[in-house]
Design a protein around this motif. Structure first.
Motif, PDB file in Angstrom:
ATOM      1  N   LEU A 157       0.722  -1.414  -0.041  1.00 39.78           N
ATOM      2  CA  LEU A 157      -0.192  -0.026   0.047  1.00 39.78           C
ATOM      3  C   LEU A 157       0.936   1.119   0.238  1.00 39.78           C
ATOM      4  CD1 LEU A 157      -2.837   1.277   0.174  1.00 39.78           C
ATOM      5  CD2 LEU A 157      -2.685   1.250   2.618  1.00 39.78           C
ATOM      6  N   ILE A 158       1.975   1.176   0.827  1.00 43.89           N
ATOM      7  CA  ILE A 158       2.878   2.372   0.988  1.00 43.89           C
ATOM      8  C   ILE A 158       3.221   2.411  -0.407  1.00 43.89           C
ATOM      9  CG2 ILE A 158       4.857   3.301   2.157  1.00 43.89           C
ATOM     10  CD1 ILE A 158       4.158   1.802   4.819  1.00 43.89           C
ATOM     11  N   ARG A 159       3.875   1.520  -1.008  1.00 42.47           N
ATOM     12  CA  ARG A 159       4.641   1.602  -2.181  1.00 42.47           C
ATOM     13  C   ARG A 159       3.492   2.106  -3.289  1.00 42.47           C
ATOM     14  NH1 ARG A 159       8.030  -1.556  -5.644  1.00 42.47           N
ATOM     15  NH2 ARG A 159       9.681  -1.133  -3.987  1.00 42.47           N
ATOM     16  N   CYS A 160       2.263   1.743  -3.193  1.00 41.62           N
ATOM     17  CA  CYS A 160       1.512   2.247  -4.427  1.00 41.62           C
ATOM     18  C   CYS A 160       1.114   3.569  -4.267  1.00 41.62           C
ATOM     19  CB  CYS A 160       0.153   1.631  -4.388  1.00 41.62           C
ATOM     20  SG  CYS A 160       0.258  -0.108  -5.022  1.00 41.62           S
ATOM     21  N   LEU A 161       0.958   4.280  -3.028  1.00 45.22           N
ATOM     22  CA  LEU A 161       0.704   5.680  -2.632  1.00 45.22           C
ATOM     23  C   LEU A 161       2.005   6.575  -3.123  1.00 45.22           C
ATOM     24  CD1 LEU A 161      -0.724   5.411   0.883  1.00 45.22           C
ATOM     25  CD2 LEU A 161      -1.813   6.231  -1.089  1.00 45.22           C
ATOM     26  N   VAL A 162       3.498   6.007  -2.955  1.00 50.02           N
ATOM     27  CA  VAL A 162       4.320   6.814  -3.244  1.00 50.02           C
ATOM     28  C   VAL A 162       4.605   7.031  -4.656  1.00 50.02           C
ATOM     29  CG1 VAL A 162       6.963   6.791  -3.034  1.00 50.02           C
ATOM     30  CG2 VAL A 162       5.578   6.202  -0.960  1.00 50.02           C
ATOM     31  N   VAL A 163       4.499   5.550  -5.313  1.00 47.29           N
ATOM     32  CA  VAL A 163       4.640   5.585  -6.818  1.00 47.29           C
ATOM     33  C   VAL A 163       3.427   6.548  -7.425  1.00 47.29           C
ATOM     34  CG1 VAL A 163       4.546   4.104  -8.891  1.00 47.29           C
ATOM     35  CG2 VAL A 163       5.874   3.535  -6.997  1.00 47.29           C
ATOM     36  N   ALA A 164       2.283   6.327  -7.067  1.00 46.60           N
ATOM     37  CA  ALA A 164       1.139   7.146  -7.639  1.00 46.60           C
ATOM     38  C   ALA A 164       1.456   8.622  -7.571  1.00 46.60           C
ATOM     39  CB  ALA A 164      -0.158   6.784  -6.885  1.00 46.60           C
ATOM     40  N   ALA A 165       1.764   9.292  -6.501  1.00 44.16           N
ATOM     41  CA  ALA A 165       2.276  10.589  -6.300  1.00 44.16           C
ATOM     42  C   ALA A 165       3.319  10.899  -7.303  1.00 44.16           C
ATOM     43  CB  ALA A 165       2.724  10.938  -4.828  1.00 44.16           C
ATOM     44  N   TYR A 166       4.132  10.188  -7.502  1.00 46.45           N
ATOM     45  CA  TYR A 166       5.489  10.396  -8.368  1.00 46.45           C
ATOM     46  C   TYR A 166       4.969  10.369  -9.971  1.00 46.45           C
ATOM     47  CZ  TYR A 166       9.614   9.900 -11.090  1.00 46.45           C
ATOM     48  OH  TYR A 166      10.679  10.157 -11.895  1.00 46.45           O
ATOM     49  N   VAL A 167       4.203   9.407 -10.194  1.00 45.82           N
ATOM     50  CA  VAL A 167       3.861   9.255 -11.624  1.00 45.82           C
ATOM     51  C   VAL A 167       2.901  10.542 -11.978  1.00 45.82           C
ATOM     52  CG1 VAL A 167       2.398   7.936 -13.319  1.00 45.82           C
ATOM     53  CG2 VAL A 167       3.664   6.695 -11.595  1.00 45.82           C
ATOM     54  N   CYS A 168       2.007  11.080 -11.166  1.00 47.34           N
ATOM     55  CA  CYS A 168       1.001  12.247 -11.200  1.00 47.34           C
ATOM     56  C   CYS A 168       2.183  13.287 -11.623  1.00 47.34           C
ATOM     57  CB  CYS A 168       0.581  12.382  -9.970  1.00 47.34           C
ATOM     58  SG  CYS A 168      -1.073  12.966 -10.337  1.00 47.34           S
ATOM     59  N   LEU A 221      -1.832  12.723  -1.842  1.00 47.18           N
ATOM     60  CA  LEU A 221      -1.432  11.321  -1.728  1.00 47.18           C
ATOM     61  C   LEU A 221      -0.171  11.159  -0.811  1.00 47.18           C
ATOM     62  CD1 LEU A 221      -1.638  10.282  -5.501  1.00 47.18           C
ATOM     63  CD2 LEU A 221      -2.941   9.219  -3.885  1.00 47.18           C
ATOM     64  N   SER A 222       0.614  12.110  -0.947  1.00 42.03           N
ATOM     65  CA  SER A 222       1.724  11.807   0.149  1.00 42.03           C
ATOM     66  C   SER A 222       1.459  12.242   1.591  1.00 42.03           C
ATOM     67  CB  SER A 222       3.011  13.119  -0.298  1.00 42.03           C
ATOM     68  OG  SER A 222       3.480  12.769  -1.696  1.00 42.03           O
ATOM     69  N   ILE A 223       0.552  13.155   1.867  1.00 43.45           N
ATOM     70  CA  ILE A 223       0.031  13.467   3.034  1.00 43.45           C
ATOM     71  C   ILE A 223      -0.732  12.273   3.773  1.00 43.45           C
ATOM     72  CG2 ILE A 223      -1.518  14.702   4.386  1.00 43.45           C
ATOM     73  CD1 ILE A 223      -0.887  17.115   2.644  1.00 43.45           C
ATOM     74  N   ALA A 224      -1.394  11.669   2.859  1.00 43.22           N
ATOM     75  CA  ALA A 224      -2.198  10.304   3.104  1.00 43.22           C
ATOM     76  C   ALA A 224      -0.883   9.077   3.669  1.00 43.22           C
ATOM     77  CB  ALA A 224      -2.877   9.780   2.196  1.00 43.22           C
ATOM     78  N   THR A 225       0.254   9.185   2.887  1.00 42.87           N
ATOM     79  CA  THR A 225       1.143   7.909   3.128  1.00 42.87           C
ATOM     80  C   THR A 225       1.775   8.230   4.436  1.00 42.87           C
ATOM     81  OG1 THR A 225       1.685   8.171   0.708  1.00 42.87           O
ATOM     82  CG2 THR A 225       3.326   7.022   2.199  1.00 42.87           C
ATOM     83  N   LEU A 226       2.125   9.666   4.713  1.00 40.02           N
ATOM     84  CA  LEU A 226       2.819  10.039   6.085  1.00 40.02           C
ATOM     85  C   LEU A 226       1.918   9.515   7.344  1.00 40.02           C
ATOM     86  CD1 LEU A 226       5.142  11.313   7.404  1.00 40.02           C
ATOM     87  CD2 LEU A 226       3.782  13.645   6.988  1.00 40.02           C
ATOM     88  N   ALA A 227       0.472  10.019   6.953  1.00 44.65           N
ATOM     89  CA  ALA A 227      -0.360   9.592   8.131  1.00 44.65           C
ATOM     90  C   ALA A 227      -0.427   8.165   8.187  1.00 44.65           C
ATOM     91  CB  ALA A 227      -1.874  10.268   7.585  1.00 44.65           C
TER      92      ALA A 227
END
Length: 409
Positions: A221-232, A379-385
């Motif tokens: 899940l963390i990987r998906c969130l980090v990559v999604a923010a990057y791709v965007c 997305l990154s704020i969600a990851t951090l939380a």
């Protein structure tokens, strides 16, 4: 004899380093020119057009990986390397002739064969032990880093001396001419790849692992969130911000050089120091805070230099966040399930690379490009939380590798 085995391992390492250098040279050379080629079509492509091209390319890449995973244990790595180079050389040369959306879209079919990195990892599995693997992969970051310097410079210089399309055509041809003899004559043939080593390209067989393993679910899940923010962020900043700041392919080369320097400083100077002083969880939190700041601030950038500064910070922080998610994922499973876990991570990533370009381009088309950056920040704020409040397996430490930053397109 032990000495003979050792020499053979050395030989394999040197040949792999050469292959990695030539392959990444081609990738970086293409990355330098690609945006300009896509902006130079007969009818100007919209961001949505570009989003579909990127999504379809990612889909072909994923299908290719699954097919390679199925044939790995019968075909053997040498053939897979050669198929990979053949497909990619056709793709790289083909781009130089593409003048329409349809041409770019159809060429993405050749990204089916864009599998050299994973083939190299499987090949390594046949000649090294698990213990030597990370060290061997570390060595491969050296030619990759060298290519990140020379690729953009050569690509942009040839484009300046001749033309954009000539340079891109030369890239595909020279990649084929240099890599094929190396693969054919220098690479020792090993036995076919064991099922365990090709597990990373057969993720659908291991979906059940996700059900029973909470830590693996968290890591994915963390990987998906980090990559999604990057791709965007990556797609929109390249097509909007860079488009307004870049005068020539020279500027494109400078962006890639800044990324290369940021990665190297991170990998060899900053990361070793921080890893000694902080827990992995704190490291992940620091990198997420840096990413949030970058994604928030990037909307206000007014010059190329400011953009380069943010690129350096973003690249370094993303690399650390990515490396940390890799640690989460690999330490969540037994040694024997390593390939399966990596496969599941790749599968999660392919889905993100497929869905996000379509989402981001639609969002930008209908509203404004800054919305894509706000999405990345959210997305990154969600990851951090999530990392701070819920994740439990964040304090494992293993020797980690920075990602290959050649964004897959």
């Amino acid at each position: 004899s032990t000495m003979g085995v050792f020499d053979r391992k050395q030989q394999v390492m040197y040949v792999l380093m050469l292959i990695f250098f030539l392959w990444h040279m081609g990738t970086q050379w293409t990355t330098t020119l690609l945006s300009f080629l896509q902006w130079d079509t007969d009818e100007v492509m919209t961001i949505v057009d570009l989003g579909y091209i990127q999504a379809f390319g990612s889909l072909m890449n994923a299908i290719g990986a699954l097919v390679f995973g199925q044939i790995a244990d019968t075909t053997g790595p040498k053939t897979m390397f050669m198929v990979s180079v053949g497909f990619t050389a056709i793709y790289y040369s083909g781009i130089s002739l593409a003048r329409s959306w349809l041409a770019f879209l159809l060429l993405q079919v050749f990204r089916f064969g864009y599998q050299l990195d994973s083939t190299a990892e499987m090949y390594l599995a046949t000649v090294t032990t698990e213990r030597e693997r990370t060290g061997a992969l570390m060595k491969l970051t050296v030619p990759q880093a060298a290519a990140m310097f020379f690729g953009p410079i050569i690509g942009s210089k040839i484009a300046a001396w001749t033309s954009l399309r000539t340079s891109q055509g030369a890239c595909g041809i020279s990649m084929f001419i240099t890599l094929m003899p190396v693969l054919y004559f220098l690479l020792p043939t090993t036995h076919s790849i064991p099922r365990l080593a090709s597990a990373r390209l057969r993720p659908f067989e291991f979906i059940h692992l996700i059900k029973n393993n909470k830590h693996l679910r968290e890591g994915l899940l963390i990987r998906c969130l980090v990559v999604a923010a990057y791709v965007c962020y990556e797609m929109i900043s390249r097509n909007f911000l860079l488009r307004s700041f870049m005068k020539s392919t020279n500027d494109s080369a400078i962006v890639l050089l800044v990324m290369a320097v940021a990665l190297l400083i991170m990998q060899f100077i900053v990361l070793p120091v921080i890893q000694r002083r902080t827990t992995p969880k704190a490291l992940l939190q620091i990198s997420m805070l840096t990413l949030i700041a970058c994604y928030m601030v990037v909307s206000w950038v007014t010059s190329f230099e400011q953009f380069l500064l943010i690129t350096a910070l973003q690249t370094g922080a993303y690399a650390v966040a990515y490396a940390e998610t890799s640690t989460q994922i690999t330490t969540a499973v037994e040694m024997t399930d390593l390939g399966k876990a990596t496969g599941l991570a790749s599968m999660a990533q392919w889905m993100v690379h497929f869905i996000l370009p379509i989402y981001a381009s639609q969002l930008v088309q209908h509203f404004h490009y800054t919305y894509a950056f706000y999405t990345s920040a959210l997305l990154s704020i969600a990851t951090l939380a999530y990392v701070s409040l819920f994740a439990t397996n964040t304090n494992n430490r293993a020797q980690t590798l920075l990602p290959s930053m050649t964004a897959n397109y």
